[in-house]
Design an enzyme around this catalytic site. Structure first.
Site, mmCIF file in Angstrom:
data_model
loop_
_atom_site.group_PDB
_atom_site.id
_atom_site.type_symbol
_atom_site.label_atom_id
_atom_site.label_comp_id
_atom_site.label_asym_id
_atom_site.label_seq_id
_atom_site.Cartn_x
_atom_site.Cartn_y
_atom_site.Cartn_z
ATOM 1 N N LYS A 32 17.925 20.372 -16.977
ATOM 2 C CA LYS A 32 18.991 21.074 -17.691
ATOM 3 C C LYS A 32 18.837 22.589 -17.537
ATOM 4 O O LYS A 32 19.802 23.300 -17.229
ATOM 5 C CB LYS A 32 18.951 20.683 -19.170
ATOM 6 C CG LYS A 32 20.129 21.164 -19.951
ATOM 7 C CD LYS A 32 20.068 20.712 -21.401
ATOM 8 C CE LYS A 32 20.301 19.221 -21.516
ATOM 9 N NZ LYS A 32 20.328 18.763 -22.899
ATOM 10 N N ARG A 103 17.594 22.483 -27.394
ATOM 11 C CA ARG A 103 17.653 21.155 -26.763
ATOM 12 C C ARG A 103 16.451 20.930 -25.858
ATOM 13 O O ARG A 103 15.912 21.862 -25.289
ATOM 14 C CB ARG A 103 18.894 21.040 -25.871
ATOM 15 C CG ARG A 103 20.206 21.034 -26.593
ATOM 16 C CD ARG A 103 21.314 20.830 -25.566
ATOM 17 N NE ARG A 103 22.566 20.438 -26.181
ATOM 18 C CZ ARG A 103 23.499 21.294 -26.556
ATOM 19 N NH1 ARG A 103 23.328 22.585 -26.375
ATOM 20 N NH2 ARG A 103 24.622 20.864 -27.108
ATOM 21 N N GLY A 112 19.435 11.021 -24.489
ATOM 22 C CA GLY A 112 19.241 10.609 -25.880
ATOM 23 C C GLY A 112 17.796 10.343 -26.266
ATOM 24 O O GLY A 112 17.518 9.934 -27.378
ATOM 25 N N MET A 114 15.207 12.497 -26.332
ATOM 26 C CA MET A 114 14.516 13.540 -27.079
ATOM 27 C C MET A 114 15.495 14.238 -28.025
ATOM 28 O O MET A 114 16.665 13.923 -28.055
ATOM 29 C CB MET A 114 13.848 14.494 -26.112
ATOM 30 C CG MET A 114 12.644 13.843 -25.469
ATOM 31 S SD MET A 114 11.826 14.909 -24.340
ATOM 32 C CE MET A 114 13.004 15.072 -23.064
ATOM 33 N N ARG A 376 24.780 17.901 -14.493
ATOM 34 C CA ARG A 376 23.624 17.243 -13.863
ATOM 35 C C ARG A 376 24.166 16.163 -12.932
ATOM 36 O O ARG A 376 25.322 15.754 -13.064
ATOM 37 C CB ARG A 376 22.699 16.640 -14.916
ATOM 38 C CG ARG A 376 23.391 15.633 -15.780
ATOM 39 C CD ARG A 376 22.527 15.195 -16.936
ATOM 40 N NE ARG A 376 23.330 14.387 -17.842
ATOM 41 C CZ ARG A 376 22.986 14.091 -19.075
ATOM 42 N NH1 ARG A 376 21.875 14.546 -19.565
ATOM 43 N NH2 ARG A 376 23.747 13.341 -19.829
ATOM 44 N N HIS A 490 26.537 6.313 -26.009
ATOM 45 C CA HIS A 490 25.135 6.067 -25.662
ATOM 46 C C HIS A 490 25.002 4.733 -24.920
ATOM 47 O O HIS A 490 24.376 4.644 -23.864
ATOM 48 C CB HIS A 490 24.293 6.055 -26.941
ATOM 49 C CG HIS A 490 22.861 5.695 -26.711
ATOM 50 N ND1 HIS A 490 22.408 4.396 -26.771
ATOM 51 C CD2 HIS A 490 21.798 6.461 -26.365
ATOM 52 C CE1 HIS A 490 21.119 4.377 -26.501
ATOM 53 N NE2 HIS A 490 20.714 5.616 -26.251
ATOM 54 N N SER A 798 -0.877 -10.818 9.376
ATOM 55 C CA SER A 798 0.087 -10.557 8.312
ATOM 56 C C SER A 798 -0.720 -10.258 7.041
ATOM 57 O O SER A 798 -1.513 -11.095 6.604
ATOM 58 C CB SER A 798 0.993 -11.762 8.096
ATOM 59 O OG SER A 798 1.879 -11.488 7.044
ATOM 60 N N CYS A 865 3.345 -9.661 4.078
ATOM 61 C CA CYS A 865 4.183 -10.683 3.441
ATOM 62 C C CYS A 865 3.878 -10.853 1.952
ATOM 63 O O CYS A 865 4.376 -11.765 1.320
ATOM 64 C CB CYS A 865 4.070 -12.007 4.171
ATOM 65 S SG CYS A 865 2.409 -12.690 4.133
ATOM 66 N N TYR A 885 6.581 -5.022 10.846
ATOM 67 C CA TYR A 885 7.616 -5.498 9.920
ATOM 68 C C TYR A 885 7.092 -5.643 8.498
ATOM 69 O O TYR A 885 5.871 -5.700 8.279
ATOM 70 C CB TYR A 885 8.185 -6.846 10.393
ATOM 71 C CG TYR A 885 7.224 -7.999 10.291
ATOM 72 C CD1 TYR A 885 7.091 -8.720 9.098
ATOM 73 C CD2 TYR A 885 6.424 -8.368 11.365
ATOM 74 C CE1 TYR A 885 6.203 -9.761 8.993
ATOM 75 C CE2 TYR A 885 5.524 -9.420 11.260
ATOM 76 C CZ TYR A 885 5.405 -10.111 10.073
ATOM 77 O OH TYR A 885 4.514 -11.142 9.961
#
Ligand code: PEP
Ligand code: MG
Length: 912
Positions: A32, A103, A112, A114, A376, A490, A798, A865, A885
């Site tokens: 913020k 704030r 919401g 804090m 934001r 909210h 693997s 895997c 992979y």
């Protein structure tokens, strides 16, 4: 102790088109604070103010209040002066008071979580001055009433005692409403508000023993420290833990000049988004309230109005409100304040272009002047995230790489969950309609209290409105339904952030928390009753509505294609059935990294033969049972090879300890004895024989194949006969036989020999051959350390990172749930190592395994895997290891595809 005050800058100013910081200071100023600084620099009208850095929060945690005040006092004094200069008012003055907001603002948005205090600086004297200067006594006292309420709650700890209790200040207000026989807050007269202030103060004194400070400076320090404290409050800690944000990030504190949206009909406040946060559609949208303060919009107590005319019309349609009623009662800002709307529209364009991302903004109109309070990057659903990234790419706002990096792979999960079955939804009974606050389909049993959600496996949390206290319950519920609140309430914002289906503002709902009932047009529903929510349309249905599997289409499919262009890792899947293999292939899997053959044995018709095999006391007896299992396995493998036509299919030999397959209850043991025509005692004895102290470290993996080679023979035969059968049908089968839990070279070579001999026999019988590979899992730490030896014989590796993690840490996979949550909470571990690869320990073993293996065989194919194959952070790590992979469950394949592309792009960026 002498306190140093001038060495580092702890307070950063902004306002009047200038700022000490900018967007680059995000970690220090919080999201913020950094945005306020940035906005101020680019000419957006933000109320002037200053940011106390996140570092001060950390300092506060060790120094405490008094020393922290000393540390920042000088800087704060001069910054408050600076604000006063810009606004033409003075903090602490009885004649021309400057009022402030305080704030929180961490480096990531935590909506919401804090605390906030508004209208700070008001006291019994300055309230009169505000009344005189604004010529609006009611406004002044309403602001004062709000201040006392917030300060009392946030700083002085006046909170409800239990979930059934309402807020103590709300209770006082309700009492006065009853005395006055009025319904709304707006019906209070100025005298009522004065009385409320007095009663609030008395209640604070009575409950806390402390008096609300009159001195504005004392108020300011109290509020700043309370914001720091809220970083360690229960809500914030829960949110931080859920998202994995470390405690040492801290929160910044933003102190700003107050601007008022509640100064009368020419004032208002709202929240807006540059694009639709639910669907991603490129339309400006948002909500506002005339004559209100910010929290009124978010708290969901009054139903907010839409900012744009288009949004208002769409809303009216959903709320079944006539055009006339809409225009008279709920007009859009575009209609009633066209000039302000135009200005707001310009700023939202400007901010989105500047940040090149969808913005979520808050604004206030004070006496006809527009102020932007904050902007934001907007939280969005998975669907919106994909659409916005792809749209911005098409619009030329971001590059292909940026579009890919914009996607949070984990959030794609939302698009991979079931949606309502179209046929079932047509038949379902709609019982009410609300706002489509967060898309998705949810079915569950009604529950009214957040801490009771766990009562049901599938719950729908039904509330009048939600508050940050409901967070945990919202997280656990399948869906959220609220009677009040708009699209920015909210419930809506948090649900979208969680990717949870939510319907808000369903006005027809009458909820009785005490009785635990929900009444809709006379019909009563109780806790435990089933309902279904369509968060994309706002429809609420009675009962369970069937769902169906999602598909990869539209922008989602485009994004996947784009990511394939960048990734170098291949993506395989872990699938044990043809159905799963096919689903994974449709999601883009390029082969199978792991088929756990044991899962096929658990099906009803097979478990019997399996048990017979286990209970057999001779090789002959075992072979007889294995002969029964052979055709079953073969047909499963055929289906899998067909689904994966052309791709490699890694099939693992039997892995788990045999005791997992035998019955442990007397009744089932009896049944088994009857089935096999043996005595109950014989069954019991065998079961007892199979009992192990540490089954995970016991007779399992290749140890089974070594003691009972006929199992390996049967499985090899089933795999190769299946491959030959499908090959005859034109399918390209590429079998890869994998030996589990190898820790010595000899274990591997012994199994390899059995496999090869069986293969030769099958090929002789069938008079045809098929090429196949024999490899091993690297899941015992020793295997990683002697990978150079194993690689002389193995054709592929693997990494079984589940077992490798288990054995590296010495944490039982099945018991870690008892202590891991505590380890995470205490910061002993930063992440669950069974979810995200522990790079320092397990990762080092993997690096050694890859390095030593490839030293001997440079072209050795290596994959992973374990469950980590679908975890984005682990995928990135695998990319740095240079393996071929990752393999993950079918529904994580798209997540792995995008994570692999992101990993490749990040690597590119790092290397340039
Ligand atoms: C592993 O250990 O990582 C693995 C994939 O095997 P399993 O989970 O079946 O033990
Ligand atoms: Mg394993």
């Amino acid at each position: 102790m002498e306190v140093q005050t001038t060495i580092k800058k702890r307070v950063f100013n902004f306002g009047d088109r200038k700022a000490d910081g900018d967007a680059k200071f995000r970690n220090l100023l919080g999201g913020k604070g950094a945005n306020l600084a940035e906005m101020s620099r680019i000419g957006v009208p933000v109320p002037p103010g200053f940011t106390i850095t996140t570092e001060v929060c950390t300092e506060y945690n060790t120094l405490g209040k008094e020393e922290t005040v000393q540390l920042i006092k000088e800087e704060v004094l001069s910054s408050v002066d600076n604000i006063g200069g810009i606004m033409g008012a003075e903090f602490g003055s009885d004649e021309n008071p400057l009022l402030l907001s305080v704030r929180s603002g961490a480096r990531v948005s935590m909506p919401g979580m804090m605390d906030t205090v508004l209208n700070l600086g008001l006291n019994d004297r300055s309230v009169e001055a505000v009344a005189a200067r604004t010529n609006n006594e009611r406004f002044a006292w309403d602001s004062y009433r709000r201040f006392v309420q917030m300060y009392g709650g946030v700083v002085m700890g006046m909170k409800p005692g239990s979930k059934e209790e309402i807020d103590p200040f709300e209770a006082i207000m309700e009492e006065l409403k009853e005395e006055r026989e009025i319904e709304l807050d707006t019906d209070f007269t100025t005298e009522d508000l004065k009385l409320l202030v007095q009663r609030f103060k008395e209640a604070i004194k009575l409950k806390t023993g402390n008096t609300l400070p009159e001195d504005p400076w004392e108020q300011l320090w109290g509020a700043v420290m309370a914001v720091f404290d809220s970083w360690n409050g229960d809500r914030a800690v829960y949110y931080r833990t859920m998202h994995g944000y470390p405690a040492n990030w801290g929160t910044a504190v933003n102190v700003q000049a107050m601007v008022f949206g509640n100064m009368g009909e020419n004032s208002g406040t709202g929240v807006c988004f540059t694009r639709d946060a639910g669907t991603g559609e490129n339309v400006f949208n948002g909500e506002y309230l005339i004559n209100a303060q910010g929290e009124d919009v978010v708290a969901g107590v009054r139903t907010p109005q839409q900012i744009t005319k288009l949004g208002s019309e769409r809303w009216a349609e959903l709320a079944r409100i006539t055009e006339e009623e809409r225009r008279n009662k709920y007009p859009s800002l575009e209609e009633i304040m066209p000039e302000i709307y135009k200005e707001l529209f310009e700023y939202q364009r400007m901010l989105e272009t500047h940040y090149r991302n969808m913005q979520d903004m808050e604004f206030t109109i004070q006496n006809g002047k527009l102020w932007i309070l904050q902007t934001r990057n907007g939280k969005r659903t998975g669907a919106a995230m994909v659409k916005i990234a792809m749209d911005m790419l098409k619009e030329g706002l971001i590059s292909q790489q940026e579009a890919i990096l914009r996607v949070d792979p984990v959030k794609l999960d939302e698009l991979l969950h079931p949606v309502f079955d179209t046929k079932a939804i047509k038949k379902a009974k709609v019982i009410a309609q609300g706002l489509p606050a967060s898309p998705g389909a949810a079915t569950g049993q009604i529950v009214f209290h957040s801490d009771e959600v766990e009562k049901f496996k599938n719950a729908i949390l039904v509330r009048l409105e939600t508050s940050p206290e409901d967070l945990e319950g919202m997280h656990l519920a399948n869906g959220i339904l609220t009677a009040r609140g708009g699209m920015t309430s909210h419930a809506a914002v948090v649900a979208r952030g969680m990717g949870k289906c939510c319907i808000s503002g369903a006005g027809a709902l009458k909820i009785n928390y005490k009785e635990r009932t929900l009444t809709i047009e006379g019909r009563e529903y109780h806790e435990g009753d089933w309902i279904s929510l369509n968060g994309s349309t706002g429809n609420i249905f009675e009962g369970k509505v069937a769902t169906k599997e999602p598909e990869l289409t539209g922008e989602f499919a485009d994004l996947m294609k784009l990511s394939d262009k960048f990734r170098t890792l291949r993506i395989r899947t872990n699938a044990d059935t043809p159905k799963d293999a096919l689903a994974a292939r449709n999601f883009g899997a390029q082969g199978i990294g792991l088929t756990r053959t044991e899962h096929m044995f658990f099906e009803v018709d097979r478990i019997k033969a399996m048990r017979e095999m286990i209970l057999a006391s001779t090789t002959k007896g075992r072979r007889r049972a294995l002969d029964v299992l052979l055709p079953m396995q073969r047909s499963d493998f055929e289906g899998i090879f067909e689904a994966m036509d052309g791709f490699g299919v890694t099939i693992r030999l039997l892995d788990p300890p045999l005791h997992e397959f035998v019955p442990h209850q007397l009744t089932t043991q009896k049944e088994l004895a009857d089935d096999l025509h043996i005595s109950l005692e014989a069954v019991k004895t065998k079961v007892a024989e199979l009992e192990e102290f540490n089954p995970m470290l016991g007779h399992r993996g290749c140890r089974l194949g070594i003691t009972y080679p006929e199992i390996t023979e049967m499985q090899t035969r089933a795999i190769l006969e299946a491959a030959l059968n499908v090959q005859a049908r034109g399918v390209i089968a590429r079998p890869e036989i994998m030996v589990p839990l190898v820790g010595t070279l000899k274990e591997f070579t012994l199994q390899k020999q059995v496999i090869q001999e069986t293969a030769e026999q099958v090929f002789r019988e069938r008079k045809e051959r098929i090429s196949f590979k024999i490899g091993t899992m690297i899941e015992v730490p020793r295997a990683a350390l002697i990978a150079d030896r194993i690689a002389t014989e193995a054709e592929f590796f693997s990494f079984g990172t589940n077992d490798l993690t288990q054995m590296t840490f010495g944490y039982s996979r099945d018991d870690a749930g008892k202590f891991l949550p505590i380890y995470l909470k205490q910061g002993i571990l930063n992440a669950d190592p069974f979810e995200t690869i522990d790079q320092k320990g397990v990762g080092t073993l993997m690096r050694i395994g890859v390095g030593r293996g490839r030293e001997v065989k440079p072209s050795l194919k290596i994959g992973i895997c374990g469950e980590h194959g679908g975890d984005p952070e682990s995928v990135e790590f695998c990319n740095t290891l240079g393996i071929d992979y990752v393999s993950c469950s079918p529904f994580r394949v798209p997540i792995a595809r995008i994570a692999a592309a992101q990993a490749a792009i990040k690597k590119q960026i790092k290397n340039t």
